[in-house]
Design an enzyme around this catalytic site. Structure first.
Site, short mmCIF file in Angstrom:
data_model
loop_
_atom_site.label_atom_id
_atom_site.label_comp_id
_atom_site.label_asym_id
_atom_site.label_seq_id
_atom_site.Cartn_x
_atom_site.Cartn_y
_atom_site.Cartn_z
N CYS A 95 0.69 -1.28 -0.10
CA CYS A 95 -0.01 -0.01 -0.14
C CYS A 95 0.82 1.24 0.15
CB CYS A 95 -1.03 -0.10 1.11
SG CYS A 95 -2.45 0.97 0.99
N ARG A 129 -12.81 5.09 -2.31
CA ARG A 129 -11.98 4.04 -1.69
C ARG A 129 -12.03 3.01 -2.42
NH1 ARG A 129 -9.00 6.48 1.86
NH2 ARG A 129 -7.95 4.26 2.13
N HIS A 195 -3.07 -5.93 2.44
CA HIS A 195 -3.12 -6.04 3.78
C HIS A 195 -3.52 -7.14 4.39
CE1 HIS A 195 -2.02 -1.53 4.27
NE2 HIS A 195 -3.12 -1.51 3.44
#
Length: 245
Positions: A95, A129, A195
Site C-alpha cells: 500500500c 476508496r 494488507h
C-alpha cells in the site's frame, strides 16, 4: 546455520491493518527451521548498510504517515536501497510503501509525494476508496497460485513497462479497479495492496520470499525445508472459496 538480516522500514509510521504481522511471520517461519534472523528497524534519519540486508519490508500507512516519512525515504534511503535491490535484495512493500517505491503519489488534494522510482509505477489519488477482501492469481516458482488479502486505498496505481503485475484480480479491485492487475514486480522487489496481514494468510508466498533471500545470500541451491501448514492453508482455502462464490 543460516542467518537472514531483515529490515523493517518505518515501523512506527507505516504499520496499518496488521502489516507488522508480516515481519512476525517471516521471523517465525525462519525460527521453526532454525534459521536465525537479525531485525533492523529503519527509522527516520537511520543510516543503513543496505548491502547487508537480505529481505526488507515496507508497510502501509495513512496519507499523513506517508507524508511524514516520504522526504526522509527519498533523501536517506533511496540510493543505497536501490543499489541493494539491483543486486537481488528482496523487498516486499504494501500500500503506502508500494506507492513510495514508484515515481510519485498524487493525492486527491493535489499534493505530490515523491517516490524513489524503484518501481516503474505511479499513483493517483481519488475520493473513492477501493476497499474489501482481495483475491488474485499470481505466477511464480512452480506456477499459478492464489493470494488473499485485504485492501483499503484511495490511490490508483498504474504500471509502466518496467514492471509486471504480481497477479490478476479474481475478486476485489487491485491496483486501480480498472485494468484487473494487482501489484508490481521488478527483480526481487514486490509491491501490492494486500494488507491483512498478507503473509500469515499466504504461507507459500512467505516461503517464496524467504527462499529468494536465502538463495541470494547462500546460493541458488538453497531450498527451505517444508513446514506443516495445514491450518494456514485451510484458512487460505476458506477465504478463496468465499470470494469465488
Amino acid at each position: 546455520m543460516y542467518n537472514l538480516t531483515i529490515a523493517h522500514l518505518y515501523p512506527e509510521q507505516m504499520n496499518i491493518y496488521g502489516d507488522r504481522g508480516n515481519i512476525i511471520t517471516l521471523r517465525q517461519r525462519c525460527a521453526w527451521r532454525e534459521i536465525t534472523t537479525t531485525l533492523i528497524p529503519v527509522m527516520p534519519g537511520s543510516s543503513i548498510d543496505w548491502q547487508s540486508v537480505d529481505l526488507a519490508f515496507f508497510g502501509g500507512g495513512q496519507d499523513s504517515g506517508q507524508a511524514l516519512i516520504a522526504a526522509d525515504f527519498v533523501e536517506h534511503q533511496a540510493e543505497p536501497l536501490r543499489r541493494a535491490a539491483e543486486t537481488g535484495m528482496v523487498l516486499l512493500a504494501i500500500c503506502g510503501g508500494y506507492q513510495l517505491l514508484g515515481h510519485y503519489f498524487l493525492t486527491h488534494t493535489g499534493e505530490k509525494l515523491p517516490g524513489i522510482g524503484l518501481l516503474d509505477v505511479h499513483t493517483v489519488g481519488s475520493t473513492q476508496r477501493l476497499i474489501g477482501n482481495l483475491l488474485i492469481e499470481a505466477n511464480w516458482g512452480t506456477g499459478r497460485q492464489t493470494l488473499v488479502g485485504f485492501e483499503n486505498h484511495s490511490g490508483g496505481t498504474f504500471l509502466g513497462k518496467g514492471v509486471k503485475p504480481l497477479g490478476k484480480v479474481l475478486a476485489g479491485h487491485g491496483n486501480n479497479g480498472k485494468d484487473g492487475s494487482e501489484g508490481a514486480v521488478w527483480q526481487n522487489v514486490i509491491g501490492c495492496y494486500m494488507h491483512g496481514s498478507l503473509l500469515p494468510k499466504n504461507p507459500h508466498f512467505a516461503d517464496h520470499l524467504l527462499e529468494l533471500a536465502l538463495q541470494r545470500r547462500y546460493g541458488s541451491s538453497t531450498i527451505l525445508s517444508p513446514l506443516d501448514d495445514q491450518l494456514e492453508l485451510a484458512a487460505h482455502s476458506t477465504m478463496v472459496e468465499r470470494l469465488q462464490r
